[in-house]
Design an enzyme around this catalytic site. Structure first.
Site, PDB file in Angstrom:
ATOM      1  N   GLU A  14      -5.104   4.149   6.178  1.00  0.00           N
ATOM      2  CA  GLU A  14      -4.387   4.063   4.591  1.00  0.00           C
ATOM      3  C   GLU A  14      -4.972   5.056   3.991  1.00  0.00           C
ATOM      4  O   GLU A  14      -4.165   5.577   2.967  1.00  0.00           O
ATOM      5  CB  GLU A  14      -5.383   2.579   4.167  1.00  0.00           C
ATOM      6  CG  GLU A  14      -4.886   2.091   2.889  1.00  0.00           C
ATOM      7  CD  GLU A  14      -5.721   0.868   2.239  1.00  0.00           C
ATOM      8  OE1 GLU A  14      -5.625  -0.071   2.928  1.00  0.00           O
ATOM      9  OE2 GLU A  14      -6.422   0.801   1.494  1.00  0.00           O
ATOM     10  N   SER A  38     -10.891  -0.454   3.872  1.00  0.00           N
ATOM     11  CA  SER A  38      -9.943  -0.446   5.013  1.00  0.00           C
ATOM     12  C   SER A  38      -9.367   1.012   5.341  1.00  0.00           C
ATOM     13  O   SER A  38      -8.959   1.624   4.535  1.00  0.00           O
ATOM     14  CB  SER A  38      -8.912  -1.451   4.685  1.00  0.00           C
ATOM     15  OG  SER A  38      -9.155  -2.483   4.154  1.00  0.00           O
ATOM     16  N   ARG A  61       0.887  -1.244  -0.009  1.00  0.00           N
ATOM     17  CA  ARG A  61      -0.049   0.084  -0.011  1.00  0.00           C
ATOM     18  C   ARG A  61       1.047   1.222   0.007  1.00  0.00           C
ATOM     19  O   ARG A  61       0.615   2.378   0.858  1.00  0.00           O
ATOM     20  CB  ARG A  61      -0.894   0.132   1.175  1.00  0.00           C
ATOM     21  CG  ARG A  61      -2.125  -0.916   1.331  1.00  0.00           C
ATOM     22  CD  ARG A  61      -3.017  -1.073  -0.062  1.00  0.00           C
ATOM     23  NE  ARG A  61      -3.273  -2.290   0.155  1.00  0.00           N
ATOM     24  CZ  ARG A  61      -3.094  -3.122  -0.591  1.00  0.00           C
ATOM     25  NH1 ARG A  61      -1.800  -3.175  -1.105  1.00  0.00           N
ATOM     26  NH2 ARG A  61      -3.663  -4.533  -0.341  1.00  0.00           N
TER      27      ARG A  61
HETATM   28  C1  LIG Z   1     -15.477  -0.106  -0.644  1.00  0.00           C
HETATM   29  C2  LIG Z   1     -13.814   0.223  -0.982  1.00  0.00           C
HETATM   30  C3  LIG Z   1     -13.049  -1.050  -0.940  1.00  0.00           C
HETATM   31  C4  LIG Z   1     -11.677  -0.835  -1.275  1.00  0.00           C
HETATM   32  N1  LIG Z   1     -11.070  -1.741  -1.626  1.00  0.00           N
HETATM   33  C5  LIG Z   1      -9.704  -1.640  -1.708  1.00  0.00           C
HETATM   34  C6  LIG Z   1      -8.737  -2.435  -1.986  1.00  0.00           C
HETATM   35  O1  LIG Z   1      -9.300  -3.878  -1.870  1.00  0.00           O
HETATM   36  N2  LIG Z   1      -7.490  -2.519  -2.003  1.00  0.00           N
HETATM   37  C7  LIG Z   1      -7.080  -1.143  -2.231  1.00  0.00           C
HETATM   38  O2  LIG Z   1      -5.820  -1.128  -2.451  1.00  0.00           O
HETATM   39  N3  LIG Z   1      -7.595  -0.179  -2.151  1.00  0.00           N
HETATM   40  C8  LIG Z   1      -9.159  -0.242  -1.853  1.00  0.00           C
HETATM   41  N4  LIG Z   1     -10.064   0.882  -1.555  1.00  0.00           N
HETATM   42  C9  LIG Z   1      -9.309   2.186  -1.740  1.00  0.00           C
HETATM   43  C10 LIG Z   1      -9.434   2.998  -2.685  1.00  0.00           C
HETATM   44  O3  LIG Z   1     -10.518   2.539  -3.553  1.00  0.00           O
HETATM   45  C11 LIG Z   1      -8.229   2.891  -3.768  1.00  0.00           C
HETATM   46  O4  LIG Z   1      -7.071   3.523  -3.053  1.00  0.00           O
HETATM   47  C12 LIG Z   1      -8.370   3.521  -5.190  1.00  0.00           C
HETATM   48  O5  LIG Z   1      -7.273   3.397  -5.890  1.00  0.00           O
HETATM   49  C13 LIG Z   1      -8.504   5.174  -5.009  1.00  0.00           C
HETATM   50  O6  LIG Z   1      -8.747   5.789  -6.192  1.00  0.00           O
HETATM   51  P1  LIG Z   1      -9.575   6.972  -6.497  1.00  0.00           P
HETATM   52  O7  LIG Z   1      -9.592   7.436  -7.947  1.00  0.00           O
HETATM   53  O8  LIG Z   1     -11.006   7.102  -5.861  1.00  0.00           O
HETATM   54  O9  LIG Z   1      -8.508   8.093  -5.452  1.00  0.00           O
HETATM   55  P2  LIG Z   1      -9.059   9.244  -5.005  1.00  0.00           P
HETATM   56  O10 LIG Z   1      -9.522   9.025  -3.459  1.00  0.00           O
HETATM   57  O11 LIG Z   1      -9.531  10.244  -5.675  1.00  0.00           O
HETATM   58  O12 LIG Z   1      -7.432   9.826  -4.449  1.00  0.00           O
HETATM   59  C14 LIG Z   1      -6.737   8.969  -3.541  1.00  0.00           C
HETATM   60  C15 LIG Z   1      -5.392   9.713  -3.335  1.00  0.00           C
HETATM   61  O13 LIG Z   1      -4.666   9.739  -4.660  1.00  0.00           O
HETATM   62  C16 LIG Z   1      -4.225  10.855  -5.142  1.00  0.00           C
HETATM   63  N5  LIG Z   1      -4.486  10.582  -6.609  1.00  0.00           N
HETATM   64  C17 LIG Z   1      -5.658  10.307  -7.070  1.00  0.00           C
HETATM   65  N6  LIG Z   1      -5.653  10.164  -8.409  1.00  0.00           N
HETATM   66  C18 LIG Z   1      -4.376  10.797  -8.799  1.00  0.00           C
HETATM   67  C19 LIG Z   1      -3.390  11.112  -9.761  1.00  0.00           C
HETATM   68  N7  LIG Z   1      -3.984  10.704 -11.075  1.00  0.00           N
HETATM   69  N8  LIG Z   1      -2.270  11.465  -9.711  1.00  0.00           N
HETATM   70  C20 LIG Z   1      -1.694  11.772  -8.397  1.00  0.00           C
HETATM   71  N9  LIG Z   1      -2.338  11.377  -7.408  1.00  0.00           N
HETATM   72  C21 LIG Z   1      -3.705  10.956  -7.437  1.00  0.00           C
HETATM   73  C22 LIG Z   1      -5.530  11.708  -4.582  1.00  0.00           C
HETATM   74  O14 LIG Z   1      -4.853  13.223  -4.493  1.00  0.00           O
HETATM   75  C23 LIG Z   1      -5.489  11.172  -3.048  1.00  0.00           C
HETATM   76  O15 LIG Z   1      -4.254  11.598  -2.315  1.00  0.00           O
HETATM   77  C24 LIG Z   1     -11.356   0.586  -1.473  1.00  0.00           C
HETATM   78  C25 LIG Z   1     -12.240   1.743  -1.278  1.00  0.00           C
HETATM   79  C26 LIG Z   1     -13.579   1.477  -1.082  1.00  0.00           C
HETATM   80  C27 LIG Z   1     -14.249   2.840  -0.826  1.00  0.00           C
END
Ligand SMILES: Cc1cc2nc3c(=O)[nH]c(=O)nc-3n(C[C@H](O)[C@H](O)[C@H](O)COP(=O)(O)OP(=O)(O)OC[C@H]3O[C@@H](n4cnc5c(N)ncnc54)[C@H](O)[C@@H]3O)c2cc1C
Length: 340
Positions: free
Chosen positions: A329, A223, A148
């Site tokens: 996380e 998580s 992570r």
């Molecule tokens: C129900 C649920 C289940 C999940 N299960 C998992 C799992 O099994 N495994 C896991 O690893 N994660 C999991 N996650 C967490 C999450 O889905 C992931 O981390 C996902 O990759 C975040 O993507 P996002 O586009 O929503 O990012 P955001 O929430 O929009 O951003 C997250 C972070 O990344 C940065 N960011 C986003 N896009 C970029 C970019 N293009 N360039 C630079 N920085 C950027 C943002 O500034 C922020 O700091 C889960 C979340 C939920 C709600």
């Protein structure tokens, strides 16, 4: 713009300025001095005070396929990409089914689940380096991937991911490294990618780890805490405390996984429950998911402050019982995180 609308927690105050970008060139221009780049909003905890500055929402699109290599724009939906690859017989993403959010965010915390992580398939990441203003490609070995974790997460304001190139395998056997997944498919002689995806989605549904309308646990970041990575000696110490507390009879009953480099990964959910926190426990409009002790949920009408108070209660309980500090996380935006 109320940022709560853009987060899966449905929490977060207003942005003083907001723009959604659909083209890479516009993303490069807008992200250069943005206060925050946001995509799916599924891994952020944003303060009730919101963000003073420009918030850039990434909505760029595009998937280019060259054989088994895919080059994907940052704003593409991750699970739609996984579904397409599974359908097209491309192996490498099947265990990562059902994770919300964008493709561009996957390298940030090296998204992983059920025995796979994106580091297994990322070949290169196209970035805007905000320090130099340069757009360039980083090969996978320059991304500093860990559990992570990545170089992007360690220097959060430096790079904006514009796109990711993945190398998948044609007609490869699915990854069945994770015990719970292997057990779910035990009756299937040679599971297909589609069967693995279906099994992962079913397991995730049981834990409310996919977002389903009407599910009371649906507002979360998945998580909330990372599984602690500790030395073998520290793990032994935690197991000894668990025995002393009467949580287990013998130290080997504590779940622990070697990480391959001499360190040991512990289960944060296990520690949380053994520390006396129970599923469904509430603090105002925040709660521990009724389906998974590792997920903290917003039940509606609450605040980020309440959610963080609950997170501190959970972290403090684990620290008091086991001497372990749990680290969150998601990315904290405008929220101080530290010992309460
Ligand atoms: C129900 C649920 C289940 C999940 N299960 C998992 C799992 O099994 N495994 C896991 O690893 N994660 C999991 N996650 C967490 C999450 O889905 C992931 O981390 C996902 O990759 C975040 O993507 P996002 O586009 O929503 O990012 P955001 O929430 O929009 O951003 C997250 C972070 O990344 C940065 N960011 C986003 N896009 C970029 C970019 N293009 N360039 C630079 N920085 C950027 C943002 O500034 C922020 O700091 C889960 C979340 C939920 C709600």
């Amino acid at each position: 713009m109320e940022l709560a609308q853009l987060t899966t927690l449905k929490l977060g105050g207003p942005a003083s300025s907001f723009v959604e970008v659909y083209e890479e060139a516009e993303l490069v221009e807008q992200a250069a001095d943005a206060a925050l780049v946001l995509a799916g909003g599924s891994n952020v905890v944003i303060a009730d005070a919101g963000v003073d500055g420009n918030v850039v929402r990434i909505a760029t699109r595009g998937v280019e396929r060259d054989g088994t290599t895919l080059t994907v724009a940052a704003g593409e939906d991750w699970d739609a990409l996984v579904e397409r690859c599974v359908e097209e017989g491309l192996q490498g993403f099947e265990c990562l089914s059902g994770i919300p959010g964008s493709v561009g965010a996957t390298p940030i915390q090296n998204v992983g689940a059920y025995g796979q992580e994106v580091a297994d398939t990322v070949r290169a990441v196209k970035v805007l380096d905000r320090a130099s203003g340069r757009v360039h490609e980083l090969p996978a070995d320059a991304c500093g991937f860990g559990y992570r974790d990545s170089a992007f997460k360690r220097a959060p304001d430096r790079h904006v991911v514009l796109g990711v190139t993945f190398a998948l395998r044609p007609d490869g056997a699915p990854t069945l490294r994770y015990r719970e997944l292997a057990e779910a498919l035990a009756g299937v002689a040679r599971p297909t990618l589609a069967e693995v995806r279906a099994a992962v989605l079913a397991l995730r549904r049981k834990k409310s780890m996919v977002i389903v309308d009407g599910d009371p646990n649906r507002r979360s970041v998945g998580s909330f805490f990372m599984n602690p990575i500790v030395t073998a000696a520290q793990a032994d110490g935690v197991a000894a405390r668990a025995v002393a507390l009467g949580a287990i009879a013998r130290p080997d009953e504590m779940p622990r996984w070697p990480t391959g480099d001499g360190a040991v990964k512990l289960s944060a959910a296990w520690l949380i429950e053994r520390a006396g926190i129970h599923k469904g426990q509430r603090h105002g409009a925040a709660g521990v998911s009724t389906a998974h002790a590792l997920a903290l949920v917003h039940l509606g009408g609450g605040s980020t402050a309440e959610l963080l108070e609950l997170a501190h209660q959970v972290g403090d309980a684990v620290h008091a019982q086991f001497g372990m500090t749990l680290l969150p996380e998601p990315t904290m935006i405008g929220c101080a995180w530290g010992p309460s």
